[in-house]
Design a protein around this motif. Structure first.
Motif: not given
Length: 773
Positions: A154-168, A409-414
């Motif tokens: 699961y991902t919160s919408g407060r997660t940064s682009n950098e963290a979200a990209f690495l996560y996906q 941004g999280d959706r943009t990051m995948g």
């Protein structure tokens, strides 16, 4: 009751903002014992060398201004920068059962987490654990799974682009697309509708467009509480003569008048500025009928006198108008009036405002998206804009106003359970592994999978899943079925107390704090509701020496889990986040020259093809969508089944002392509620018709069809009736308190968003001796 007043209801007759907002900010800073540090921290919010507000996703007009923060943003900053700490000693004093008996507000008040913690079943307590041991426990569970799809991320919408990209990237290398996120619970219908009609799932407007708009339509949104900085744009628009038309079942003070705390004259004179020039109160769920009526009025005006539609735009850029014309011709005005709850005169008046404007912006929030027919409603809004070419024109366009600061941004990051094939192809080209192609589960699907025992690991990068989701009983049952639940977080919340057989709480840095890696202090980036990407650099010392950043947590977990299976240099990437941004640039062409462009104060805007009138749709054109009004709805069916009693439509909403599931306090200033949350807002005439009085307590029973909801008693008890200016037949109450009333199966068609704004209920006088549902 902490800093709250005694529970009472007091009429609020002031404007939004003003001295009330300033006093609230002052109280928040003092309460968190950071008056000087807090003020200094606020002055660095949204600055070129400072941090992005961890509150909402509304953009900032001026990144050089020291006052571009709002009341709720100040509360978010104060709550993160608090001097309060939830240490291992705190957890040693409280069992999980004892903590679970506390309110969400009390849990928030305990302050910042300081150490990674592991659940110990023998003592029913969380106990400290070293970071390496925590990662080893997660790796043990993940690598023991027979199928990667038995893990949910699961991902919160407060997660940064950098963290979200690495996560996906990590999770897809691990082998699954199980990426439920908060988009699934809020604006999923917006993306679904817009991608289908105009080829892009994001709004097309910028803040500069608000300076040029002649008319701004606001549907199902309460900016005074949810996006207070938006009131500045609306105030300026009203002052230069723009028409502002609000559709909301409740009379919300922020849509009526606003006193700007930055305006010295307004503050000194206790003055204010009107916001809405027109205010319509449709019944809950009546927006589709209202927008359909406005569209019908526009087409009738064109047929009567011609020259109304932008025929050149329609011919060159669209298809489907003939089908829409026929559908509207077949829709009688009597039906539109009945379903909207508005008169024909009101509906035509709204249509006339639209006709009188050269540049129209349409904004909407979760009052539109959390209904069964949310996608159809947003398509109707887009139809209205397309009729006169209000997309791809300065001062005009669709504006879905999103909540969390980086949910877009999280959706943009995948971060998407249904990734487009082009993204997967690019990941394979860049990183040399075959990403999973099967779609994963969204939020509702994740709850089902957990409840059915098909999920063994639930990992949450931020958020409060147990409180944010619908069908509380089923959600909590599902979480408790997991072998391991893990939450990356800054503060204690409900989800940490509704855990799997094993559980971890992993504390992370907040956005206000210095993130120091091997390469020095780091900044992270976010994307706001208008596709602006900018950098955020913390300034406060970390709340504890034992905190890790979200990118570091993801990278360490990825390296430990994947080992030699991954060629990604995880540890090297987090030494300097510019390296992560270089990786983002490799995958997403719109992020070319990422590090250079984000270094410019204010950042840069991502390309939006629809704003250029380039339609990324199968036909290469924008599309008019045709929808007959859906009948019968769940509300119609409930009223037919429960003919002997009044069935109301309940919507869930935030209080003014709340941001999503974070409860800052027990007051709702603009609605006059003090020191309590178990309240239900109802029209005074509905109260009289029921023979009830304001202040009495009732139970709310959801009345869903038994064939779909058999075996569930959906009831919340002991709510105080509050007389309020709300559409007849409609009710409002706070979430997460009313989340148990929303079943998993009731979702937006085509988008899967829970219908938390459209719950059929009956009111029953409260019996204190009645068993809990």
């Amino acid at each position: 009751m902490s800093r709250e007043e005694e529970a009472r209801i007091t009429l609020y007759d002031g404007p939004a903002g003003g001295w009330g907002a300033l006093n609230s900010v002052k109280d928040a800073l003092l309460h968190h014992q950071i008056p000087l540090k807090g003020a200094k921290t606020l002055l660095h919010a949204n600055q070129p060398d400072g941090f992005d507000c961890p509150g909402c996703a509304w953009p900032d007009r001026n990144h050089h201004s020291t006052f571009e923060f709002c009341e709720n943003g100040a509360k978010a900053v104060a709550a993160e920068a608090t001097a309060r700490r939830a240490t291992p000693e705190f957890f040693a004093r409280h069992t999980v059962a004892q903590l679970a008996a506390r309110s969400d507000h009390w849990l928030e008040e305990q302050g910042r987490l300081t150490h990674p913690m592991r659940y110990d079943a023998a003592s029913d307590r969380y106990v400290p654990i070293e970071w390496d041991a925590a990662f080893a426990l997660v790796v043990q569970h993940l690598n023991a799974l027979p199928d990667p799809n038995q893990a949910i991320f699961y991902t919160s919408g407060r997660t940064s682009n950098e963290a979200a990209f690495l996560y996906q990237l990590f999770v897809r290398q691990f082998g699954t697309n199980n990426f439920p996120d908060c988009s699934n619970m809020c604006h999923e219908p917006s993306g679904t509708a817009m991608r289908g009609q105009i080829g892009v799932g994001k709004g097309t407007v910028t803040l500069q467009d608000f300076e040029r708009a002649d008319a701004i339509f606001i549907f199902g949104q309460n900016p005074g509480t949810n996006h207070p900085r938006m009131l500045g744009e609306l105030r300026a628009a009203h002052r230069r003569g723009a028409r502002i038309v609000s559709f909301n079942p409740l009379r919300e003070r922020g849509l009526e008048r606003f006193a700007d705390p930055q305006d010295k004259r307004e503050m000194a004179t206790l003055g204010s500025t009107p916001i809405s020039t027109h205010y319509f109160q449709p019944r809950v769920g009546g927006d589709l009928a209202a927008v359909t009526a406005m569209t019908k009025h526009v087409l009738e005006a064109h047929d009567a006198r011609g020259g109304v539609l932008d025929e050149a735009f329609i011919t060159q850029h669209t298809l489907g108008l003939d089908a829409l014309r026929q559908q509207l011709a077949d829709t009688p005005w009597a039906l539109l009036k009945e379903e909207s709850g508005l008169t024909e005169a009101q509906l035509r008046a709204a249509g006339d405002v639209y006709l009188g404007a050269e540049r129209v912006i349409a904004c909407w929030g979760m009052g539109i998206t959390q209904h069964q027919h949310a996608v159809a409603t947003i398509e109707a809004i887009l139809n209205l804009l397309l009729l006169r070419g209000h997309i791809g024109r300065e001062g005009a366009g669709p504006c879905p106003v999103r909540g969390h600061s980086n949910v877009q941004g999280d959706r943009t990051m995948g971060i998407w359970e249904a990734p487009p094939p082009a993204l997967l192809d690019r990941l394979q080209q860049v990183y040399g592994f075959a990403p999973p192609r099967a779609h994963g589960v969204d939020t509702v699907g994740a709850i089902r999978q957990m409840a059915e025992g098909r999920c063994q690991v639930f990992f949450a990068l931020g958020g409060n899943f147990a409180a944010a989701t619908p069908d509380t009983h089923e959600t909590w049952h599902g979480l408790r079925q997991c072998g391991l639940t893990v939450h990356v977080t800054t503060k204690l919340n409900r989800s940490h107390l509704v855990h799997g057989r094993e559980a971890l709480i992993l504390p992370c840095l907040g956005r206000t704090e210095v993130d120091r890696q091997a390469g020095g202090p780091q900044g992270v980036t976010v994307e706001d509701s208008m596709s602006m990407v900018h950098i955020s650099t913390g300034m406060n010392p970390p709340a504890s020496a034992h905190l890790l950043s979200e990118p570091a947590i993801v990278a360490r977990l990825a390296a430990a889990t994947l080992g030699a299976r991954s060629a990604v240099p995880w540890a090297w990437l987090v030494e300097d986040y510019a390296r992560i941004r270089d990786e983002i640039e490799k995958v997403f062409p719109d992020f070319h020259d990422f590090n250079a462009r984000v270094a410019v104060p204010g950042g840069f805007r991502l390309r939006n093809t629809a704003s250029e009138r380039v339609w990324a749709t199968p036909s290469g054109r924008a599309r008019f969508a045709s929808h007959a009004l859906p009948l019968p709805t769940a509300i119609h069916a409930a009223r037919a089944r429960e003919a002997a009693q009044q069935v109301f439509t309940l919507l869930s909403t935030r209080s003014h002392d709340q941001y999503n599931t974070t409860i800052y306090g027990l007051n709702d200033r603009y609605r006059g509620v003090r020191g309590q949350r178990d309240v239900v807002f109802i029209h005074p005439e509905d109260l009289r018709a029921l023979g009830l009085r304001a202040g009495e307590r009732v139970d709310l029973h959801a009345v869903w069809p038994q064939e779909q909801d058999a075996g569930h008693e959906r009831c919340v008890r002991g709510f105080t009736l509050v007389a309020f200016d709300i559409a007849r037949g409609s009710l409002a109450a706070y979430y997460p308190e009313v989340n148990p009333l929303v079943p998993l199966w009731s979702v937006a068609e085509g988008a899967g968003t829970p219908t938390s704004k459209s719950i059929p209920v009956v009111l029953v006088p409260h019996r204190p001796d009645a068993p809990a549902a």
